[in-house]
Each structure stands twice: as C-alpha cells, then as structure tokens.
Scaffold this motif. Structure first.
Motif, PDB file in Angstrom:
ATOM      1  N   THR A   1      18.608  53.247  59.637  1.00 51.94           N
ATOM      2  CA  THR A   1      18.451  52.007  60.547  1.00 51.94           C
ATOM      3  C   THR A   1      18.799  50.834  59.640  1.00 51.94           C
ATOM      4  OG1 THR A   1      16.266  51.251  61.799  1.00 51.94           O
ATOM      5  CG2 THR A   1      18.100  52.150  62.757  1.00 51.94           C
ATOM      6  N   ALA A   2      17.419  50.280  59.128  1.00 55.19           N
ATOM      7  CA  ALA A   2      18.233  49.249  58.001  1.00 55.19           C
ATOM      8  C   ALA A   2      18.453  49.593  56.704  1.00 55.19           C
ATOM      9  CB  ALA A   2      16.495  49.466  57.611  1.00 55.19           C
ATOM     10  N   GLU A   3      18.399  50.782  56.275  1.00 57.61           N
ATOM     11  CA  GLU A   3      20.011  50.901  55.073  1.00 57.61           C
ATOM     12  C   GLU A   3      21.218  50.312  55.755  1.00 57.61           C
ATOM     13  OE1 GLU A   3      20.077  52.496  51.228  1.00 57.61           O
ATOM     14  OE2 GLU A   3      19.125  51.773  52.586  1.00 57.61           O
ATOM     15  N   ALA A   4      21.621  51.574  56.987  1.00 54.53           N
ATOM     16  CA  ALA A   4      22.819  50.822  57.733  1.00 54.53           C
ATOM     17  C   ALA A   4      22.983  49.582  58.012  1.00 54.53           C
ATOM     18  CB  ALA A   4      22.822  52.244  58.641  1.00 54.53           C
ATOM     19  N   LEU A   5      21.858  49.119  58.566  1.00 54.16           N
ATOM     20  CA  LEU A   5      22.820  47.417  58.543  1.00 54.16           C
ATOM     21  C   LEU A   5      22.675  46.883  56.797  1.00 54.16           C
ATOM     22  CD1 LEU A   5      19.954  46.254  61.743  1.00 54.16           C
ATOM     23  CD2 LEU A   5      22.188  46.130  61.885  1.00 54.16           C
ATOM     24  N   PHE A   6      22.219  46.924  55.902  1.00 57.24           N
ATOM     25  CA  PHE A   6      22.110  47.177  55.281  1.00 57.24           C
ATOM     26  C   PHE A   6      23.341  46.949  54.605  1.00 57.24           C
ATOM     27  CE2 PHE A   6      22.485  47.633  50.302  1.00 57.24           C
ATOM     28  CZ  PHE A   6      22.461  46.097  49.764  1.00 57.24           C
ATOM     29  N   LEU A   7      24.190  48.282  54.236  1.00 60.01           N
ATOM     30  CA  LEU A   7      25.473  48.561  54.257  1.00 60.01           C
ATOM     31  C   LEU A   7      26.613  48.370  54.781  1.00 60.01           C
ATOM     32  CD1 LEU A   7      24.649  52.571  53.290  1.00 60.01           C
ATOM     33  CD2 LEU A   7      25.286  50.271  51.491  1.00 60.01           C
ATOM     34  N   ALA A   8      26.117  48.172  56.091  1.00 62.73           N
ATOM     35  CA  ALA A   8      27.429  47.283  57.254  1.00 62.73           C
ATOM     36  C   ALA A   8      27.530  46.061  57.160  1.00 62.73           C
ATOM     37  CB  ALA A   8      26.803  47.208  57.963  1.00 62.73           C
ATOM     38  N   ASP A   9      26.273  45.003  56.122  1.00 60.80           N
ATOM     39  CA  ASP A   9      26.622  44.025  56.277  1.00 60.80           C
ATOM     40  C   ASP A   9      27.176  43.043  55.190  1.00 60.80           C
ATOM     41  OD1 ASP A   9      25.311  40.795  56.342  1.00 60.80           O
ATOM     42  OD2 ASP A   9      24.975  41.283  54.119  1.00 60.80           O
ATOM     43  N   LEU A  10      27.183  44.527  53.822  1.00 63.76           N
ATOM     44  CA  LEU A  10      28.040  44.603  52.368  1.00 63.76           C
ATOM     45  C   LEU A  10      29.384  44.857  52.335  1.00 63.76           C
ATOM     46  CD1 LEU A  10      26.877  44.292  49.578  1.00 63.76           C
ATOM     47  CD2 LEU A  10      26.778  46.723  49.903  1.00 63.76           C
ATOM     48  N   VAL A  11      29.082  45.326  53.526  1.00 67.40           N
ATOM     49  CA  VAL A  11      31.044  45.691  53.730  1.00 67.40           C
ATOM     50  C   VAL A  11      31.566  44.519  54.419  1.00 67.40           C
ATOM     51  CG1 VAL A  11      32.199  46.977  55.213  1.00 67.40           C
ATOM     52  CG2 VAL A  11      30.941  48.516  53.748  1.00 67.40           C
ATOM     53  N   ALA A  12      30.503  43.619  55.347  1.00 66.75           N
ATOM     54  CA  ALA A  12      31.398  43.105  56.452  1.00 66.75           C
ATOM     55  C   ALA A  12      31.533  41.748  55.017  1.00 66.75           C
ATOM     56  CB  ALA A  12      30.529  42.238  57.182  1.00 66.75           C
ATOM     57  N   ARG A  13      30.409  41.303  54.253  1.00 65.20           N
ATOM     58  CA  ARG A  13      30.777  40.501  53.385  1.00 65.20           C
ATOM     59  C   ARG A  13      31.953  40.809  52.763  1.00 65.20           C
ATOM     60  NH1 ARG A  13      26.626  39.987  50.059  1.00 65.20           N
ATOM     61  NH2 ARG A  13      24.985  41.633  51.004  1.00 65.20           N
ATOM     62  N   LEU A  14      31.927  41.532  51.910  1.00 60.54           N
ATOM     63  CA  LEU A  14      32.731  42.357  50.889  1.00 60.54           C
ATOM     64  C   LEU A  14      34.176  41.533  51.426  1.00 60.54           C
ATOM     65  CD1 LEU A  14      34.207  43.316  48.311  1.00 60.54           C
ATOM     66  CD2 LEU A  14      33.896  45.803  49.455  1.00 60.54           C
ATOM     67  N   LEU A  15      34.304  42.523  52.886  1.00 62.38           N
ATOM     68  CA  LEU A  15      35.749  42.320  53.828  1.00 62.38           C
ATOM     69  C   LEU A  15      35.610  41.455  54.733  1.00 62.38           C
ATOM     70  CD1 LEU A  15      36.372  46.390  53.130  1.00 62.38           C
ATOM     71  CD2 LEU A  15      37.225  44.478  51.776  1.00 62.38           C
ATOM     72  N   PRO A  16      35.710  40.022  54.332  1.00 56.59           N
ATOM     73  CA  PRO A  16      35.471  39.368  55.763  1.00 56.59           C
ATOM     74  C   PRO A  16      36.896  39.422  56.493  1.00 56.59           C
ATOM     75  CG  PRO A  16      35.469  38.173  53.662  1.00 56.59           C
ATOM     76  CD  PRO A  16      35.175  39.849  52.776  1.00 56.59           C
ATOM     77  N   GLN A  17      37.678  39.753  56.342  1.00 53.26           N
ATOM     78  CA  GLN A  17      39.144  39.319  56.803  1.00 53.26           C
ATOM     79  C   GLN A  17      39.437  41.422  57.846  1.00 53.26           C
ATOM     80  OE1 GLN A  17      40.885  36.647  58.021  1.00 53.26           O
ATOM     81  NE2 GLN A  17      39.096  35.950  56.421  1.00 53.26           N
ATOM     82  N   GLU A  18      38.543  41.517  57.715  1.00 54.92           N
ATOM     83  CA  GLU A  18      38.954  43.238  57.766  1.00 54.92           C
ATOM     84  C   GLU A  18      38.100  43.401  59.233  1.00 54.92           C
ATOM     85  OE1 GLU A  18      40.456  45.982  57.438  1.00 54.92           O
ATOM     86  OE2 GLU A  18      41.541  45.462  55.616  1.00 54.92           O
ATOM     87  N   PRO A  19      38.452  42.726  60.689  1.00 56.59           N
ATOM     88  CA  PRO A  19      37.310  43.807  61.970  1.00 56.59           C
ATOM     89  C   PRO A  19      36.852  43.782  62.265  1.00 56.59           C
ATOM     90  CG  PRO A  19      40.361  43.271  61.446  1.00 56.59           C
ATOM     91  CD  PRO A  19      39.864  43.082  60.421  1.00 56.59           C
ATOM     92  N   GLU A  20      37.487  45.763  62.034  1.00 56.03           N
ATOM     93  CA  GLU A  20      36.329  46.397  61.895  1.00 56.03           C
ATOM     94  C   GLU A  20      35.092  46.359  60.957  1.00 56.03           C
ATOM     95  OE1 GLU A  20      37.581  50.019  64.389  1.00 56.03           O
ATOM     96  OE2 GLU A  20      36.892  47.719  64.746  1.00 56.03           O
ATOM     97  N   ALA A  21      34.974  46.672  60.220  1.00 50.89           N
ATOM     98  CA  ALA A  21      34.288  45.658  59.646  1.00 50.89           C
ATOM     99  C   ALA A  21      32.806  44.923  59.827  1.00 50.89           C
ATOM    100  CB  ALA A  21      34.130  45.209  57.446  1.00 50.89           C
ATOM    101  N   LEU A  22      33.754  43.709  61.188  1.00 42.61           N
ATOM    102  CA  LEU A  22      32.974  42.927  61.092  1.00 42.61           C
ATOM    103  C   LEU A  22      32.469  42.968  62.083  1.00 42.61           C
ATOM    104  CD1 LEU A  22      35.321  39.622  60.636  1.00 42.61           C
ATOM    105  CD2 LEU A  22      33.529  40.366  59.507  1.00 42.61           C
ATOM    106  N   GLY A  23      33.171  44.283  63.138  1.00 46.19           N
ATOM    107  CA  GLY A  23      32.384  45.171  64.575  1.00 46.19           C
ATOM    108  C   GLY A  23      31.674  45.927  64.489  1.00 46.19           C
TER     109      GLY A  23
END
Length: 416
Positions: A215-237
């Motif tokens: 869970t911690a690893e997935a949260l880290f990766l999800a945050d990483l992708v959202a910061r890399l692609l802040p204009q991608e709504p699915e990454a934020l979702g």
C-alpha cells in the motif's frame, strides 16, 4: 538473533523496500527484465550465503546491486555476443559507479517510473501490461498476480514470460516516453498501481510477506505519477481514490484486531486530512474535462464518506456511479460491488438476481468476496441453509484471519 536469521531478516527488508529500485537499475542497463530478475535473485542467494559469515553490509542495496551486476555480466556473456552484447556489458560495468545512489530517493524514482512505462509499451499486449508491472516493479509472484486478475497461475506465468521476451526482442527502451506518447501508456501504469494497492489492502495486518508494504509503495508511485502528470485527470483520480481508501485504514480493525466493515466503522477514526486531500484532487481532476475509471472509483469512495458522515440512506448516487464504472470497465468485480449497492437500493433479491448472472460467467467462482456477498444477501432473504453454504465457501477462501473470524461470526449467528 543468530547470524543466519539476521542475514535473512536484512535480505527480506531490502527485498520489500528496494526490489523495484534494484530491478529498475539493472533492467535499464540489461534491456532485459527477465535477466535482471535472474541476476537479482542470484545476488540475494549469494547474500544469504555470504552475510551470515561476513556480516551484513552497511549498504545492502549497493552490495546486492554490485553482485547482481556481476551475475548479469556472466549471464550475458553466456547467452549473447556481438556489438549489442558489448554495449550492454559496458552499461552493466558502469552500474558500480551509481551504486551509492541506490539509497538516494531523488535518483531512484525516475528509473522505477521508466520501468513502469517500458512495461506499458504498445508492443506489449494490453492485457498483460499491469501484471507485468506488478511482477517487475513490485516483485509479486505469478500466483499472487493471477489471483488479482482472476486467472490461473500457470497461464499468468506463461503470459508474463512472453511479455518479458517481447521487451528483450523488441529492444523496448527503459525511459519515460515523450509527452505525446504518455497517453497510450498511462492507463496500464495506473492499473498496475491500483492493483498493487488492492493486493496490499487485502493484508492490512502486514502478515503476508509478499503483500507487506504494497500500500505504501502504491501510494508513493501514484503520487509520483500525479506530480509528473498534473494535467492528467486519471492520474489525479487514482491518487484521490487511494488516499480515500487509506484514510479509513485505521478503522478497519478494532482494538482486538477484528475486521470492521465499512458500514460499522467509527468515522472519527478516519484520517480527515487525507480525505480532504483526496477531495481536492478529485475536484481538480473534474475541471480537466475527461472522465475515467479511476475518477469514478474515487467518486465512489467520496460518496461512501459523504453517506456515512451525513447519515444519508439513499444509495442512488452510488448505483449511478457504479453504472458508469461498469460501462467503462466491464469488470465482474465492479458488477459484484454494484450488486451490493443495488441491494441497499432495491433489496437483496434484486442483488441476488445479478449475482446469478455473474456466476454463470464462471470468473468469480474462486473469488472470496463473491461468496461473502452471496452469503450476506441470502441471509437477508432468510434462505439460511443456502447462506450457510455460501459462508462456508467464503470462509474457506478467506486469506485474512480477521475476515475469516468475522464471517464465522456471521455464519454462527444465522438462525437454525
């Protein structure tokens, strides 16, 4: 603790903490995921032989990377020759210079993210991209991945092998693709992160070594992708969805360690700051004008929070979101969860009719939540013998002892 036990404990900690980082470094140089996995596996075996005698190194990740590099060079020399092999050997030889950076969090994420996007390359079959990422980046075995994707371990193992061979033969680069190439790969990356979180979520007590820290690893990766692609709504979702789920983590068990279902959780134990962050992400995603599966999943989590906090009894919003999500995904798991929402909206009989249709497909026969849902719905219609049988199936398939005890309690409470 004796030297052998200490060595095994250190190796286990490193495997959980840094497996993906190590594989990403090796695979980027070797251009071969399977070879990187083999080299790292041999390095761990060497560690379990060397560390009890000579003591655990101060930097075990760097030690493993150096040994894996040597194993990779040996393997590459055995398997291949020519200019391509010479170039890979040169890259492997240079890994030693970067070994100390293996503990530098600023250096590793780009490599790991690059591996995720390599596994999502269009040349790889879309259906195997997320499972491949779970194995290559997070170290899950084929059996665990097969369970998550409702497939047989044998079939999943063969598909994973073919996908790794494709990476090697096609010369797929281990690099974050250009912006105009991200869209076609992003869905696979997000699906893998979501699946990783779901696997970790199924073991909240951290008792399963394979699933621990996922869970911690997935949260880290999800945050990483959202910061890399802040204009991608699915990454934020996706990040919003995971934060919503994680916010309730502390309420999923009582003081005795027993399972507490969502409907009975103490909302005061939920992490309000995490929920607020999830809501802000979901709101930002909604302004970008492109709806998708992960935004809908987050919207469901948000609706559950709002219903519990407000005391709302109307389940219409949840059913409507499930309708949209099912239309997008066609997932039998989504259909099962929709049926449970329908049970609160139109009654258990309507939900059981949906479950009968789902059972005909055969994909949910070994899926524990299906039997737990069926048992609960049958109990609500007073079909107690059938409910008892369904509880037997759910209990037998439950891997979490707390969930097993919960189901046994509900079964024991059925009238005879």
């Amino acid at each position: 603790m004796d030297a052998a036990a200490q060595a095994r404990r250190t190796a286990d900690t490193v495997a959980r903490r840094s497996y993906g980082k190590l594989i990403a470094f090796l695979a980027a140089a070797m251009r071969d995921v399977a070879a990187a996995e083999d080299a790292l596996s041999e390095a761990f075996a060497s560690a379990l032989a060397d560390w009890p005698r000579n003591g655990c190194p101060a930097n075990p990740e760097a030690w493993l990377l150096t040994v894996a590099r040597r194993k990779g060079i040996d393997g590459l020399r055995r398997r291949r020759s020519g200019e391509a092999a010479a170039a890979q050997l040169q890259l492997l030889a240079e890994i030693d210079d970067t070994a100390p950076a293996i503990v530098d969090d600023e250096a590793i994420p780009d490599q790991r993210l690059a591996l995720l996007f390599a596994c999502a390359h269009p040349a790889i079959d879309a259906g195997i991209r997320a499972p491949l990422m779970l194995q290559a980046v997070l170290g899950l075995d084929a059996k665990t991945i097969a369970s998550a994707f409702l497939a047989s371990p044998e079939a999943m193992g063969k598909r994973l092998g073919r996908a790794k061979q494709k990476i090697r033969e096609a010369g797929i680069p281990f690099a974050i693709p250009a912006r105009d190439e991200l869209a076609e790969r992003l869905d696979g990356v997000l699906d893998a992160i979501y699946a990783a979180y779901a696997e970790g979520w199924s073991d909240p007590g951290g008792t399963d070594l394979i699933r621990r820290d996922l869970t911690a690893e997935a949260l880290f990766l999800a945050d990483l992708v959202a910061r890399l692609l802040p204009q991608e709504p699915e990454a934020l979702g996706l990040l919003a969805c995971l934060l919503h789920a994680q916010a309730r983590c502390g309420a999923r068990r009582n003081a005795a360690g027993d399972y507490v279902p969502l409907a009975e959780q103490d909302v005061a134990l939920w992490d309000s700051a995490m929920i607020d962050e999830a809501e802000a992400l979901l709101l930002r995603a909604s302004t970008l004008g492109r709806i998708g599966r992960h935004q809908l999943e987050a919207a469901l989590q948000s609706a559950h929070v709002e219903r519990r906090r407000s005391g709302r009894t109307d389940w219409t919003p949840e059913v409507q979101i499930y309708d949209a999500l099912l239309a997008l995904s066609g997932s039998p798991v989504v259909a099962l969860n929709r049926a449970l929402a329908v049970a609160e909206w139109q009654g258990p009989r309507a939900a059981l009719d949906i479950l009968e249709t789902l059972a005909a497909g055969g994909r949910l026969v070994q899926y524990q939540p299906y039997w737990a849902a069926r048992a609960a719905l049958l109990a609500r219609t007073h079909a107690y013998p059938e409910a008892r049988d369904a509880f037997d199936m759910a209990i037998g398939l439950a891997s979490d002892p707390a969930v097993r005890r919960f189901l046994q309690g509900r079964q024991a409470a059925l009238p005879r």
